[in-house]
Design an enzyme around this catalytic site. Structure first.
Site, PDB file in Angstrom:
ATOM      1  N   ASP A 151      -3.768  -8.311   5.042  1.00  0.00           N
ATOM      2  CA  ASP A 151      -2.866  -7.160   5.077  1.00  0.00           C
ATOM      3  C   ASP A 151      -1.886  -7.263   3.912  1.00  0.00           C
ATOM      4  O   ASP A 151      -1.412  -8.353   3.594  1.00  0.00           O
ATOM      5  CB  ASP A 151      -2.093  -7.104   6.389  1.00  0.00           C
ATOM      6  N   THR A 152      -1.619  -6.126   3.290  1.00  0.00           N
ATOM      7  CA  THR A 152      -0.713  -6.082   2.141  1.00  0.00           C
ATOM      8  C   THR A 152       0.420  -5.100   2.412  1.00  0.00           C
ATOM      9  O   THR A 152       0.181  -3.988   2.871  1.00  0.00           O
ATOM     10  CB  THR A 152      -1.473  -5.640   0.872  1.00  0.00           C
TER      11      THR A 152
END
Length: 200
Positions: A71-72
């Site tokens: 996840d960013t």
């Protein structure tokens, strides 16, 4: 040692491209979890929680797999910028980032059997100053609409990023050095395009 089956628990084409880049054969099975930021949740914890949840959801269904979740998030002034809701939201984000430095936090998690390991990569990115007509033109390409912070460093967005301090691949969405380390932690050895496992 035996060969192994890898699943990417994400629909991100960039993450898929990066796994292909280093020769890790995989299939894509998006985890489809709720990615809502919880009250008082700090960005690092938020990103790592989502990466771990994505990997875990798929791993529970099939423990024989090696599952990768990531996840960013983009952070500026302690505000988390996710994917833009619409064109106006994308414009708002890009104006906020214009001419300034922000932080990209990418968390990656690897699940294998009952083992789950995760890590965070934090990168500082600076934009050049953007005119309003440039922001409109960039949004018109469609590139910003499915990306955290409304830009992609590996596409047209490469022309608006002035400086990157840290792991470029983390800005794309998958810190590869961290990933190889996590694979090792769960008993998977990466050797330049091949993966081999020891007993879980």
């Amino acid at each position: 040692m035996s060969t192994c089956k890898v699943v990417l628990a994400s629909s991100s084409p960039r993450r898929r491209d990066l796994l292909n880049l280093i020769g890790i054969q995989h299939e894509v099975r998006p985890a489809n979890i709720d990615e809502t930021l919880r009250p008082h949740e700090v960005p690092r914890r938020h990103a790592e929680r989502l990466a771990r949840e994505k990997a875990s959801v798929i791993a529970v269904r099939d423990p024989d797999l090696i599952t990768i979740g990531a996840d960013t998030v983009v952070v500026i002034n302690r505000k988390v910028l996710g994917k833009p809701a619409d064109v106006a939201d994308a414009a708002r984000m890009l104006k906020m980032l214009s001419g300034r430095e922000h932080t990209v936090i990418t968390a990656v998690a690897v699940a294998r059997g009952k083992k789950l390991r995760s890590a965070i990569e934090e990168v500082h990115v600076k934009f050049r100053r953007l005119r309003d007509d440039e922001i409109e033109a960039y949004i018109a390409t469609g590139e910003p609409m499915d990306k955290a912070g409304a830009y992609g460093i590996q596409g047209f967005g490469a022309t608006i990023v002035e400086r990157v301090e840290g792991d470029y691949f983390a800005v794309m969405g998958l810190p590869l050095v961290r990933l190889v380390g996590l694979l090792r932690d769960v008993g998977v050895r990466y050797q330049f395009g091949t993966l081999a496992t020891s007993p879980a």
